[in-house]
Design an enzyme around this catalytic site. Sequence first.
Site, mmCIF file in Angstrom:
data_model
loop_
_atom_site.group_PDB
_atom_site.id
_atom_site.type_symbol
_atom_site.label_atom_id
_atom_site.label_comp_id
_atom_site.label_asym_id
_atom_site.label_seq_id
_atom_site.Cartn_x
_atom_site.Cartn_y
_atom_site.Cartn_z
ATOM 1 N N HIS A 67 0.841 -1.199 0.000
ATOM 2 C CA HIS A 67 0.000 0.000 0.000
ATOM 3 C C HIS A 67 0.880 1.256 0.000
ATOM 4 C CE1 HIS A 67 -3.690 2.270 1.447
ATOM 5 N NE2 HIS A 67 -2.727 3.118 1.772
ATOM 6 N N GLU A 68 1.852 1.299 0.907
ATOM 7 C CA GLU A 68 2.732 2.469 1.010
ATOM 8 C C GLU A 68 3.686 2.559 -0.179
ATOM 9 O OE1 GLU A 68 2.326 4.836 3.091
ATOM 10 O OE2 GLU A 68 0.756 3.769 4.198
ATOM 11 N N HIS A 71 2.004 4.378 -2.949
ATOM 12 C CA HIS A 71 2.108 5.831 -2.746
ATOM 13 C C HIS A 71 3.476 6.339 -3.195
ATOM 14 C CE1 HIS A 71 -1.635 6.317 -0.676
ATOM 15 N NE2 HIS A 71 -1.282 5.644 0.403
#
Length: 231
Positions: A67-68, A71
């Site tokens: 998820h990170e 980003h």
Amino acid sequence: MIKRVEIAKIFNIPIKLDLSWFIILAFITWTLAAGYFPSKYPELDKFTYLIMGLLSALLLFVSVLLHELSHALVARRNNIPIRGITLFIFGGIAEMDREPPTARSEILMAAAGPLCSGILAVLFLLLGKLFTNFLPYPPIIGILQYCLFINTALMIFNLLPGFPLDGGRILRAAIWNSTGDLKKATFITSRIGSSMGLFFIIFGFFNIFRGNFIGGLWFALIGIFVKGAAD
């Protein structure tokens, strides 16, 4: 005292573990092994519950890392330097050197995380169906179903419209784009985030007093983190 340990580099982005990560890894493993999986699969033994809990906790943090990382990769494509990704007690954070240069770049960067969690949820759903139909081994199915649940929860939670959550960043970008005022957009979405954090804290303690200690504690801790980051 060393608080963060670099464990790898992915796409030349340093991946670090905060020491608090080990605490939460043990806590999640224990709660899954002692409560969640025994309630779902009462026929299994304690050692199997422990292994299921540990593997599920590790897959949770792999999901948070991806998820990170989503980003971080989108941020880097928009010329925003990334110092690294740190996994800690409340999940993970991609460390940017500066704010996104435009509202559009912030929307793209913020949306990348929930999109990744949604894709992972679909992947775990398909894997769960595959094992259910062709290799119905309860421990594996249980782990896959937990990963489906947690990635769906990560996607929905991060889309809540309070800064610094991804949904808050998307809302901030929308307000920034319409008003041309980043400070005003940040103030509005930070107040929303702070209010949401306070709600989670109150809801958490309400659940604790009603006897749901683990669930209530999670809500309270999440609320403290969100409110602290927003204020």
